[in-house]
Design an enzyme around this catalytic site. Structure first.
Site, short mmCIF file in Angstrom:
data_model
loop_
_atom_site.label_atom_id
_atom_site.label_comp_id
_atom_site.label_asym_id
_atom_site.label_seq_id
_atom_site.Cartn_x
_atom_site.Cartn_y
_atom_site.Cartn_z
N LYS A 23 0.84 -1.21 0.00
CA LYS A 23 0.00 0.00 0.00
C LYS A 23 0.87 1.26 0.00
O LYS A 23 0.64 2.17 -0.80
CB LYS A 23 -0.92 -0.04 1.23
CG LYS A 23 -1.85 1.14 1.34
CD LYS A 23 -3.06 0.81 2.18
CE LYS A 23 -2.81 0.88 3.66
NZ LYS A 23 -2.59 2.25 4.17
N SER A 24 1.85 1.31 0.89
CA SER A 24 2.70 2.52 0.98
C SER A 24 3.42 2.78 -0.33
O SER A 24 3.54 3.93 -0.77
CB SER A 24 3.75 2.34 2.08
OG SER A 24 3.13 2.29 3.33
N ARG A 28 2.91 5.91 -3.20
CA ARG A 28 4.06 6.75 -3.57
C ARG A 28 4.36 6.65 -5.05
O ARG A 28 4.79 7.63 -5.67
CB ARG A 28 5.28 6.35 -2.74
CG ARG A 28 5.18 6.85 -1.28
CD ARG A 28 6.15 6.11 -0.39
NE ARG A 28 6.24 6.64 0.97
CZ ARG A 28 5.36 6.40 1.94
NH1 ARG A 28 4.27 5.66 1.70
NH2 ARG A 28 5.53 6.90 3.15
N GLY A 95 -4.91 8.04 5.31
CA GLY A 95 -3.99 8.97 5.96
C GLY A 95 -2.76 9.25 5.11
O GLY A 95 -2.26 10.38 5.08
N ARG A 123 -8.29 12.31 12.71
CA ARG A 123 -6.84 12.06 12.78
C ARG A 123 -6.06 13.37 12.78
O ARG A 123 -6.41 14.31 12.07
CB ARG A 123 -6.43 11.13 11.64
CG ARG A 123 -7.15 9.79 11.79
CD ARG A 123 -6.74 8.79 10.76
NE ARG A 123 -5.37 8.36 10.95
CZ ARG A 123 -4.74 7.52 10.15
NH1 ARG A 123 -5.38 7.02 9.10
NH2 ARG A 123 -3.51 7.16 10.39
N SER A 168 7.11 9.26 12.31
CA SER A 168 6.02 9.04 11.35
C SER A 168 6.54 9.18 9.93
O SER A 168 7.03 10.23 9.53
CB SER A 168 4.90 10.04 11.58
OG SER A 168 4.08 10.14 10.43
N ASP A 316 1.82 -1.08 11.96
CA ASP A 316 0.53 -1.55 11.43
C ASP A 316 0.26 -3.01 11.76
O ASP A 316 -0.85 -3.50 11.56
CB ASP A 316 0.49 -1.35 9.90
CG ASP A 316 0.45 0.13 9.53
OD1 ASP A 316 0.09 0.96 10.38
OD2 ASP A 316 0.80 0.45 8.38
N LYS A 343 -4.51 5.98 14.67
CA LYS A 343 -4.61 5.27 13.38
C LYS A 343 -6.07 5.30 12.90
O LYS A 343 -6.86 6.09 13.40
CB LYS A 343 -4.09 3.83 13.55
CG LYS A 343 -2.60 3.77 13.86
CD LYS A 343 -1.78 4.31 12.70
CE LYS A 343 -0.31 4.37 13.03
NZ LYS A 343 0.45 5.10 12.01
N ARG A 389 -7.47 -3.21 9.25
CA ARG A 389 -6.57 -4.16 9.94
C ARG A 389 -7.26 -4.84 11.13
O ARG A 389 -6.93 -5.96 11.48
CB ARG A 389 -5.27 -3.48 10.35
CG ARG A 389 -4.52 -2.92 9.13
CD ARG A 389 -3.07 -2.67 9.36
NE ARG A 389 -2.56 -1.79 8.31
CZ ARG A 389 -2.21 -2.17 7.08
NH1 ARG A 389 -2.28 -3.44 6.74
NH2 ARG A 389 -1.77 -1.30 6.19
C1 S3P Z 1 2.49 4.88 6.31
C2 S3P Z 1 3.04 5.23 7.51
C3 S3P Z 1 2.52 4.81 8.81
C4 S3P Z 1 1.53 3.64 8.67
C5 S3P Z 1 0.57 3.84 7.54
C6 S3P Z 1 1.31 4.00 6.23
C7 S3P Z 1 3.10 5.39 5.07
O1 S3P Z 1 1.81 5.88 9.40
O2 S3P Z 1 0.84 3.43 9.88
O3 S3P Z 1 -0.31 2.74 7.45
O4 S3P Z 1 2.75 4.91 3.98
O5 S3P Z 1 3.94 6.29 5.17
P1 S3P Z 1 2.58 7.00 10.29
O6 S3P Z 1 3.57 7.65 9.44
O7 S3P Z 1 1.52 7.97 10.72
O8 S3P Z 1 3.16 6.24 11.44
#
Ligand code: S3P
Length: 429
Positions: A23-24, A28, A95, A123, A168, A316, A343, A389
């Site tokens: 996902k991350s 990106r 987020g 959030r 973060s 996570d 979260k 989750r």
């Molecule tokens: C993420 C960073 C984390 C994670 C989120 C995805 C990201 O959050 O919990 O699911 O893709 O950078 P935080 O940066 O708020 O810890």
């Protein structure tokens, strides 16, 4: 969707699954494709609701994005190619979308408004709006910029020297994306190392970024060039099957194509420490993100302590680690994890409340939880509370339950793992 009756009293899990895209990294890759010059091709993109929100926002910013069979093609025209949106940008539940997007929009000379769902509305955003305002962006939101809706009128940014108050990756990445547009060099210092996909992706798109311990230096005014990205499988999705394989009797599961970036592999460290029968077959590292296959077998587990700098490397995975701990001998303590409270839900409360309903012995603390194992889980009516989750963790917990389990709001799972139940059902023997 109405509630879902989950499978319970499973005898065995056996087989192989290919873990869907990270996902991350999917988020990106769309963002970098949109701010780079030229064509970007993405394969194994995660078609989860969150990543689709990212695509929808960038289309509203004027970027051409084609999408077919988990493959994405983007034609970027640099940061300058983004145009003022006619509509509000809706990030849904994501987020990562809203926080990283704020970093990009902070440097753009136009107006935009960002909104999301009820969970996003709770959030904290000051961690991003605060430093972006210091860089010169006109950025505001409900309660002095703390919550959505957020409005941004971007413009020329000044560089920033900034120590993050929380570890973060979302905040770090937002500031890096703003720093790429600033006049001069910015330094961002993290209190503990967090996932470094943004840093890796800048290099993949032909940019430069330096890292010295936890200090990241990035120059403004860089030109990025489109790239070809193959998204590795998401270790945060694999985590549910790693735990399932370890706690269900006589199981053996092969998980193919799992991203093994060392800033994400905290779950592997913890499982090994707890005694999991887990084999890692690391592939040769030709790509910008390391990848491998994982083999998990039913394991004799013992309790552990999860704390400190390890927390951002498994943030996570804590809901599923809590379930794992219910099946380990002894008392497991998870601490230094107050970030769980902000979260998709307050994951200290949702994990503790929902696992208790199934019969777990678990208590909330200020910065984590304490879990006593090993316990037989029974059954009951539980809810994801709209948190993907939590929904997946409870679906794995149900496999061990001897009575019926009903899951409210199962649809939340499609945020990060649309074919989760198909994969799980394939393994049930
Ligand atoms: C993420 C960073 C984390 C994670 C989120 C995805 C990201 O959050 O919990 O699911 O893709 O950078 P935080 O940066 O708020 O810890």
């Amino acid at each position: 969707m109405a509630s879902l009756k989950l499978k319970t009293s499973i005898k065995r899990l056996f087989g192989e699954i290919t873990i869907p895209g990270d996902k991350s990294i999917s988020h990106r890759s769309v963002m970098f494709g949109s701010i780079a010059h030229g064509e970007t091709k993405i394969t194994n993109f995660l078609p989860g609701d969150d990543c689709l929100s990212t695509i929808s926002c960038f289309r509203k910013l004027g970027v051409t994005i084609e999408e077919a069979d988990n493959q994405i093609r983007i034609i970027g025209n640099g940061f300058e190619g983004l145009t003022e949106p006619n509509e509000v940008l809706d990030v849904g539940n994501s987020g990562t979308t809203i926080r990283l997007l704020m970093g990009i929009l902070a440097g753009r000379p136009f107006f935009s408004t960002l909104v999301g769902d009820e969970s996003i509305g709770k959030r904290p955003m000051t961690r991003v709006t605060g430093p972006l305002a210091k860089m010169g962006a006109k950025i505001d939101g409900r309660k002095d910029g703390a919550f959505t809706p957020i409005s941004i009128r971007g413009g020329q940014l000044t560089p920033i020297q900034y120590k993050l108050p929380v570890a973060s990756a979302q905040v770090k990445s937002a500031l890096i994306l703003a720093a790429l547009q600033a006049e001069g060099e910015s330094t961002i210092i993290e209190p503990a190392e967090t996932r470094d996909h943004t840093e890796r992706m800048i290099r993949k798109f032909g940019g430069e970024i330096d890292k010295d311990n936890q200090a990241i230096t990035v120059k403004g005014g860089q030109n990025l060039t489109g790239a070809t990205i193959h998204v590795p499988g998401d270790i945060s999705s694999a985590a549910f099957f790693l735990v399932a394989g370890a706690i269900i009797p006589e199981s053996e599961i092969v998980l193919k194509n799992v991203g093994l970036n060392p800033t994400r592999t905290g779950i592997i460290e913890v499982m090994k420490k707890m005694g999991a029968d887990l084999e890692i077959i690391q592939k040769e590292d030709h790509s910008f993100e390391p990848v491998g296959d994982l083999i998990i077998k039913t394991s004799n587990l013992k309790a552990t302590v999860v704390e400190g700098d390890l927390i951002p490397k498994l943030i996570d995975e804590i809901p599923i680690i809590a379930l794992l701990a219910t099946q380990a001998e002894g008392t497991t303590v998870i601490k230094d994890a107050e970030e769980l409270k902000v979260k998709e839900t307050n994951r200290i409360d949702t994990v503790v409340d929902e696992l208790r309903k199934l019969g777990a012995s678990i208590e909330a603390t200020d910065d984590g939880m304490v879990i006593h194992g090993k316990t037989q889980l029974n059954g009951g009516s539980v809810s994801s509370h709209g948190d993907h989750r939590i929904g997946m963790m409870l679906s794995i917990a149900a496999l061990l339950c001897r009575n019926n389990v009903e899951l409210e709001q199962p649809e939340a799972i499609s945020v990060s793992y649309p074919n989760f139940f198909a994969h799980l059902n394939n393994l049930i023997r």
